[in-house]
Design an enzyme around this catalytic site. Structure first.
Site, PDB file in Angstrom:
ATOM      1  N   GLU A 116       0.828  -1.214   0.000  1.00 52.30           N
ATOM      2  CA  GLU A 116       0.000   0.000   0.000  1.00 52.30           C
ATOM      3  C   GLU A 116       0.862   1.265   0.000  1.00 52.30           C
ATOM      4  O   GLU A 116       0.391   2.332   0.396  1.00 52.30           O
ATOM      5  CB  GLU A 116      -0.958   0.012   1.196  1.00 52.30           C
ATOM      6  CG  GLU A 116      -1.881  -1.187   1.312  1.00 52.30           C
ATOM      7  CD  GLU A 116      -2.938  -1.296   0.205  1.00 52.30           C
ATOM      8  OE1 GLU A 116      -2.968  -0.409  -0.675  1.00 52.30           O
ATOM      9  OE2 GLU A 116      -3.690  -2.279   0.217  1.00 52.30           O
ATOM     10  N   HIS A 140      -2.728   1.729   8.532  1.00 48.96           N
ATOM     11  CA  HIS A 140      -3.802   0.929   7.925  1.00 48.96           C
ATOM     12  C   HIS A 140      -3.948  -0.370   8.696  1.00 48.96           C
ATOM     13  O   HIS A 140      -2.963  -1.064   8.942  1.00 48.96           O
ATOM     14  CB  HIS A 140      -3.470   0.636   6.457  1.00 48.96           C
ATOM     15  CG  HIS A 140      -4.352  -0.396   5.830  1.00 48.96           C
ATOM     16  ND1 HIS A 140      -5.721  -0.269   5.752  1.00 48.96           N
ATOM     17  CD2 HIS A 140      -4.069  -1.591   5.244  1.00 48.96           C
ATOM     18  CE1 HIS A 140      -6.233  -1.331   5.144  1.00 48.96           C
ATOM     19  NE2 HIS A 140      -5.255  -2.153   4.837  1.00 48.96           N
ATOM     20  N   HIS A 142      -6.889  -3.829   9.652  1.00 51.84           N
ATOM     21  CA  HIS A 142      -8.113  -4.559   9.314  1.00 51.84           C
ATOM     22  C   HIS A 142      -8.983  -4.643  10.567  1.00 51.84           C
ATOM     23  O   HIS A 142      -9.045  -5.680  11.232  1.00 51.84           O
ATOM     24  CB  HIS A 142      -7.760  -5.938   8.760  1.00 51.84           C
ATOM     25  CG  HIS A 142      -7.015  -5.885   7.463  1.00 51.84           C
ATOM     26  ND1 HIS A 142      -6.473  -6.995   6.848  1.00 51.84           N
ATOM     27  CD2 HIS A 142      -6.719  -4.836   6.650  1.00 51.84           C
ATOM     28  CE1 HIS A 142      -5.888  -6.637   5.700  1.00 51.84           C
ATOM     29  NE2 HIS A 142      -6.017  -5.326   5.571  1.00 51.84           N
ATOM     30  N   GLU A 170     -17.332  10.807  23.356  1.00 53.37           N
ATOM     31  CA  GLU A 170     -15.980  11.280  23.034  1.00 53.37           C
ATOM     32  C   GLU A 170     -15.726  11.349  21.519  1.00 53.37           C
ATOM     33  O   GLU A 170     -14.838  12.075  21.074  1.00 53.37           O
ATOM     34  CB  GLU A 170     -14.921  10.387  23.686  1.00 53.37           C
ATOM     35  CG  GLU A 170     -14.843   8.997  23.076  1.00 53.37           C
ATOM     36  CD  GLU A 170     -13.601   8.216  23.509  1.00 53.37           C
ATOM     37  OE1 GLU A 170     -13.641   6.986  23.411  1.00 53.37           O
ATOM     38  OE2 GLU A 170     -12.609   8.829  23.931  1.00 53.37           O
ATOM     39  N   HIS A 211     -12.777  -3.942   3.822  1.00 54.79           N
ATOM     40  CA  HIS A 211     -11.332  -4.113   3.898  1.00 54.79           C
ATOM     41  C   HIS A 211     -10.726  -3.609   5.216  1.00 54.79           C
ATOM     42  O   HIS A 211     -10.079  -4.358   5.929  1.00 54.79           O
ATOM     43  CB  HIS A 211     -10.675  -3.422   2.691  1.00 54.79           C
ATOM     44  CG  HIS A 211      -9.204  -3.625   2.605  1.00 54.79           C
ATOM     45  ND1 HIS A 211      -8.523  -3.790   1.425  1.00 54.79           N
ATOM     46  CD2 HIS A 211      -8.243  -3.676   3.563  1.00 54.79           C
ATOM     47  CE1 HIS A 211      -7.238  -3.950   1.655  1.00 54.79           C
ATOM     48  NE2 HIS A 211      -7.041  -3.875   2.949  1.00 54.79           N
TER      49      HIS A 211
HETATM   50  O1  2HA Z   1      -1.572  -7.117   3.227  1.00 59.64           O
HETATM   51  O2  2HA Z   1      -3.380  -4.884   4.412  1.00 59.64           O
HETATM   52  O3  2HA Z   1      -4.155  -3.817   2.147  1.00 59.64           O
HETATM   53  C1  2HA Z   1      -1.432  -5.805   3.618  1.00 59.64           C
HETATM   54  C2  2HA Z   1      -2.702  -5.115   3.456  1.00 59.64           C
HETATM   55  C3  2HA Z   1      -3.115  -4.715   2.113  1.00 59.64           C
HETATM   56 ZN    ZN Z   2      -5.316  -4.097   4.051  1.00 57.49          ZN
END
Ligand code: 2HA
Ligand code: ZN
Length: 276
Positions: A116, A140, A142, A170, A211
């Site tokens: 990414e 980032h 998940h 909050e 995602h």
């Molecule tokens: O594998 O999270 O979006 C890494 C990630 C791709």
């Molecule tokens: Zn990801």
């Protein structure tokens, strides 16, 4: 100072492990990047590796020309970062046009920066500009509950912001500018990077449907804390929706307006719509 003893490196590793402990990083899921301060680059310069090959970023970030970033490696597992950071993480340098990078430290068993990288760098470029250089962290993950909500809520900034705000007092204080949402797209490329960085012009949170989530912040605590707050709010919403499709009472638009006054924050009216 040894690179692994630098405060920013320790902060990076701790944040990655905190995210893993939350359950946000199954397998190689998620990625993290940090834009180094000039003083940090100077402090570690004697310990960087000789410059290698320039590699195309896959997009152009002229606003970041010559900058250094600590980034997680593609295919690396967050659960291994605390065990062996030099295998899982890299420090990269960008060229004078912001079109290529080269690895200056880490990834000692091979590999490259996160898949990414285009989204991370395009977000950094926007955030560096709109924050006057203060934002340095892009994260980032998940995040389970936030992902689950992208299957049942309309994929609209207004709806996600309002529903998340309502779940904890909050929330509007922590993210008064709201959250942005990107519909499902193929990850890893320039197209999703463009869509995400556009949202980062006005938000510090971008949710990727089905995602995960991207957050931006000034330091590791603020950025982790932001993601943690959004994800906890999503968890409460899922508990509420699991008990009953209707709320008996909630925080009302006028309550939010009172809160904005009390906390001296600006809550955009587009999020305070009347519900049918
Ligand atoms: O594998 O999270 O979006 C890494 C990630 C791709
Ligand atoms: Zn990801």
């Amino acid at each position: 100072m040894k690179i692994l003893d630098m405060k920013f490196v320790r902060g990076f590793i701790k944040m990655a492990d905190d995210g893993y402990q939350q359950g946000w990083h199954e397998r190689n899921g998620g990625n993290l990047s940090y834009r180094l301060k000039e003083s940090e680059v100077e402090a570690i310069r004697p310990r960087l590796n000789a410059a290698g090959e320039w590699v195309p970023i896959g997009t152009s970030v002229p606003g970041l020309a010559g900058e250094f970033f600590m980034v997680t490696g593609t295919g690396k597992y967050f659960r291994n970062i605390i065990v062996d950071p030099e295998v899982c993480v890299a420090i990269i340098e960008l060229d004078g046009k912001g079109e290529n990078y080269r690895i200056r430290w880490g990834l000692v068993e091979g590999g490259g920066p996160t898949s990414e990288l285009p989204t991370h760098l395009m977000n950094h470029e926007v955030k560096k500009r709109v924050s006057g250089g203060r934002h340095r962290v892009i994260y980032h993950a998940h995040t389970t509950n936030t992902i689950a909500l992208t299957f049942v809520l309309p994929l609209k900034d207004e709806v996600f912001t309002r529903e998340l705000w309502e779940m904890a007092t909050e929330c509007p204080v922590v993210f008064p500018e709201g959250v942005g949402v990107v519909g499902w797209m193929v990850p890893g490329g320039r197209e999703i990077a463009v869509a995400t960085s556009k949202l980062m012009e006005q938000y510090n949170v971008a949710i990727w449907a089905h995602h995960g989530m991207f957050c931006s912040g000034e330091d590791f605590d603020l950025t982790f804390g932001l993601m943690h707050t959004v994800e906890k709010s999503a968890e409460i919403l899922i508990k509420v929706l699991s008990m009953s499709p209707a709320k008996l009472q909630t925080i009302t638009p006028d309550n939010f307006r009172e809160l904005a006054e009390g906390f001296r924050i600006r809550l955009p009216e587009k999020f305070l719509y009347e519900k049918q």
